[in-house]
Design an enzyme around this catalytic site. Sequence first.
Site, PDB file in Angstrom:
ATOM      1  N   GLU A   1     -12.370  -3.414   3.162  1.00  0.00           N
ATOM      2  CA  GLU A   1     -12.511  -2.013   2.761  1.00  0.00           C
ATOM      3  C   GLU A   1     -12.957  -1.886   1.305  1.00  0.00           C
ATOM      4  O   GLU A   1     -12.761  -0.843   0.676  1.00  0.00           O
ATOM      5  CB  GLU A   1     -11.194  -1.272   3.017  1.00  0.00           C
ATOM      6  CG  GLU A   1     -10.938  -1.094   4.510  1.00  0.00           C
ATOM      7  CD  GLU A   1      -9.518  -0.716   4.869  1.00  0.00           C
ATOM      8  OE1 GLU A   1      -8.645  -0.759   3.986  1.00  0.00           O
ATOM      9  OE2 GLU A   1      -9.274  -0.408   6.039  1.00  0.00           O
TER      10      GLU A   1
ATOM     11  N   HIS B   1      -4.632   1.328  -1.459  1.00  0.00           N
ATOM     12  CA  HIS B   1      -4.569   1.735  -0.059  1.00  0.00           C
ATOM     13  C   HIS B   1      -3.396   1.041   0.608  1.00  0.00           C
ATOM     14  O   HIS B   1      -3.248  -0.180   0.514  1.00  0.00           O
ATOM     15  CB  HIS B   1      -5.865   1.361   0.661  1.00  0.00           C
ATOM     16  CG  HIS B   1      -5.816   1.547   2.152  1.00  0.00           C
ATOM     17  ND1 HIS B   1      -5.458   2.744   2.735  1.00  0.00           N
ATOM     18  CD2 HIS B   1      -6.077   0.703   3.171  1.00  0.00           C
ATOM     19  CE1 HIS B   1      -5.505   2.624   4.054  1.00  0.00           C
ATOM     20  NE2 HIS B   1      -5.877   1.379   4.349  1.00  0.00           N
TER      21      HIS B   1
ATOM     22  N   HIS C   1      -0.130   1.564   4.026  1.00  0.00           N
ATOM     23  CA  HIS C   1       0.195   2.143   5.322  1.00  0.00           C
ATOM     24  C   HIS C   1       1.637   2.668   5.331  1.00  0.00           C
ATOM     25  O   HIS C   1       2.495   2.132   6.025  1.00  0.00           O
ATOM     26  CB  HIS C   1       0.013   1.099   6.422  1.00  0.00           C
ATOM     27  CG  HIS C   1      -1.372   0.558   6.544  1.00  0.00           C
ATOM     28  ND1 HIS C   1      -1.653  -0.607   7.235  1.00  0.00           N
ATOM     29  CD2 HIS C   1      -2.556   1.015   6.064  1.00  0.00           C
ATOM     30  CE1 HIS C   1      -2.954  -0.843   7.178  1.00  0.00           C
ATOM     31  NE2 HIS C   1      -3.515   0.123   6.472  1.00  0.00           N
TER      32      HIS C   1
ATOM     33  N   HIS D   1      -3.742   6.222  10.058  1.00  0.00           N
ATOM     34  CA  HIS D   1      -4.038   4.910   9.475  1.00  0.00           C
ATOM     35  C   HIS D   1      -3.290   4.657   8.174  1.00  0.00           C
ATOM     36  O   HIS D   1      -2.552   3.693   8.066  1.00  0.00           O
ATOM     37  CB  HIS D   1      -5.552   4.782   9.249  1.00  0.00           C
ATOM     38  CG  HIS D   1      -5.977   3.476   8.654  1.00  0.00           C
ATOM     39  ND1 HIS D   1      -7.114   2.818   9.052  1.00  0.00           N
ATOM     40  CD2 HIS D   1      -5.444   2.690   7.684  1.00  0.00           C
ATOM     41  CE1 HIS D   1      -7.244   1.685   8.374  1.00  0.00           C
ATOM     42  NE2 HIS D   1      -6.239   1.600   7.520  1.00  0.00           N
TER      43      HIS D   1
ATOM     44  N   GLU E   1       9.255  17.702  -7.100  1.00  0.00           N
ATOM     45  CA  GLU E   1       8.345  17.093  -8.071  1.00  0.00           C
ATOM     46  C   GLU E   1       6.906  17.006  -7.570  1.00  0.00           C
ATOM     47  O   GLU E   1       5.987  16.736  -8.349  1.00  0.00           O
ATOM     48  CB  GLU E   1       8.833  15.697  -8.471  1.00  0.00           C
ATOM     49  CG  GLU E   1       8.738  14.634  -7.383  1.00  0.00           C
ATOM     50  CD  GLU E   1      10.000  14.534  -6.561  1.00  0.00           C
ATOM     51  OE1 GLU E   1      10.264  13.436  -6.042  1.00  0.00           O
ATOM     52  OE2 GLU E   1      10.719  15.547  -6.423  1.00  0.00           O
TER      53      GLU E   1
END
Length: 278
Positions: free
Chosen positions: A121, A145, A147, A216, A175
Site C-alpha cells: 500500500e 494505516h 486495522h 478494512h 476530546e
Amino acid sequence: METILKDILDAACIREYIHTCEMGWQQGWHERNGGNLTYRMTGEEVAQCRPFFSEERPWVKMGVTAQHLAGEFFITTGSGKFFSNVARRPRESIGIVQINEAGDGYRIVWGLEKGGKPTSEFESHFMNHAVRVQATDGACRVIYHAHPANLIALTYVLPLTDRDLTRALWKSATECPVVFPHGVGVVPWMVPGGPQIAMATSELMKEYEAAVWAHHGLFVSGPDFDITFGLMHTLEKAAQICVLALSCGQGIRQTITDDNLRAIAHDFGVTINEKFLD
C-alpha cells in the site's frame, strides 16, 4: 553538532518508528501482516543515516506521481512483514526508500533485507503524503494505516458518509472534536494496494487528517509519531465507546449535543467543521 552513528538503528527517527510499530502491535491493530507505517525523513535525519545507505538496488516505478516529493526519503514497513517482528527483526521488516527525480518511482537504500520490498500500500501512503504535505505547509511527516476493530465494525452499521461517521465519533468522547475538528473521511470498499484506492484516499486527505477504508481499516496522518498514533488511538477509543453504547440494546438516550460540540471547540480554541453540525 551532528551525532555520528555507529549503527543506523541508533538514529532517533528509527527508534521512534520501531516504538510506534510496537505500540500498534500491542493494541491489537496489526493481525498477521496487517497495517503499514511510513515516515518522511528530515534533511538532518537523512544526512545522519546516509553513511548506511546503498544505491545498488534498482528503481521501481509506481502507479502514481507526486513531483513535489522528488528526492524525499521515507521509512516504510515491508510488504508481507509483521508488525510483531519489527522490533526484533528491523533490518528485514522495515526499510528506507528514496523517491526519484520524476516523483514516480523509488529505490530501497537501506533495510528490507532478504528480498523485501515496501508495503503493498505504499502508493496510498505516497499520495497521502503528497496531499498532506501541501495541506499542512510541509508539517505532516507520518502516515499510519491500521486495522482497529471497533472502527471497522462501525462501517458495517453506520451510513458510509463522512458526516455520519464523524458525528458518531465526535459524540462518543468529549476530546474528539478537539483532536480531529475537521472530521473523518470515508472511502467505500475497494480492493487495497492499487492506484484507484490511493487516489480516492488522497482526495479525502486534502480535507481530513484521517480517512476510513470501509470494512478494512483507518489511515491517519500527523507531524510526528506521537500525534499520529494519538489520533489513531482516539478514533478507535471513540469507536469502542460507540459500539459499547449501541450494544447495550437500549438505544442512545442522551449524548453530546451539537451546541455542546460548538462549546468544546470554542473553549479549546479549535475550528470545528460546521458542515457536520445541525
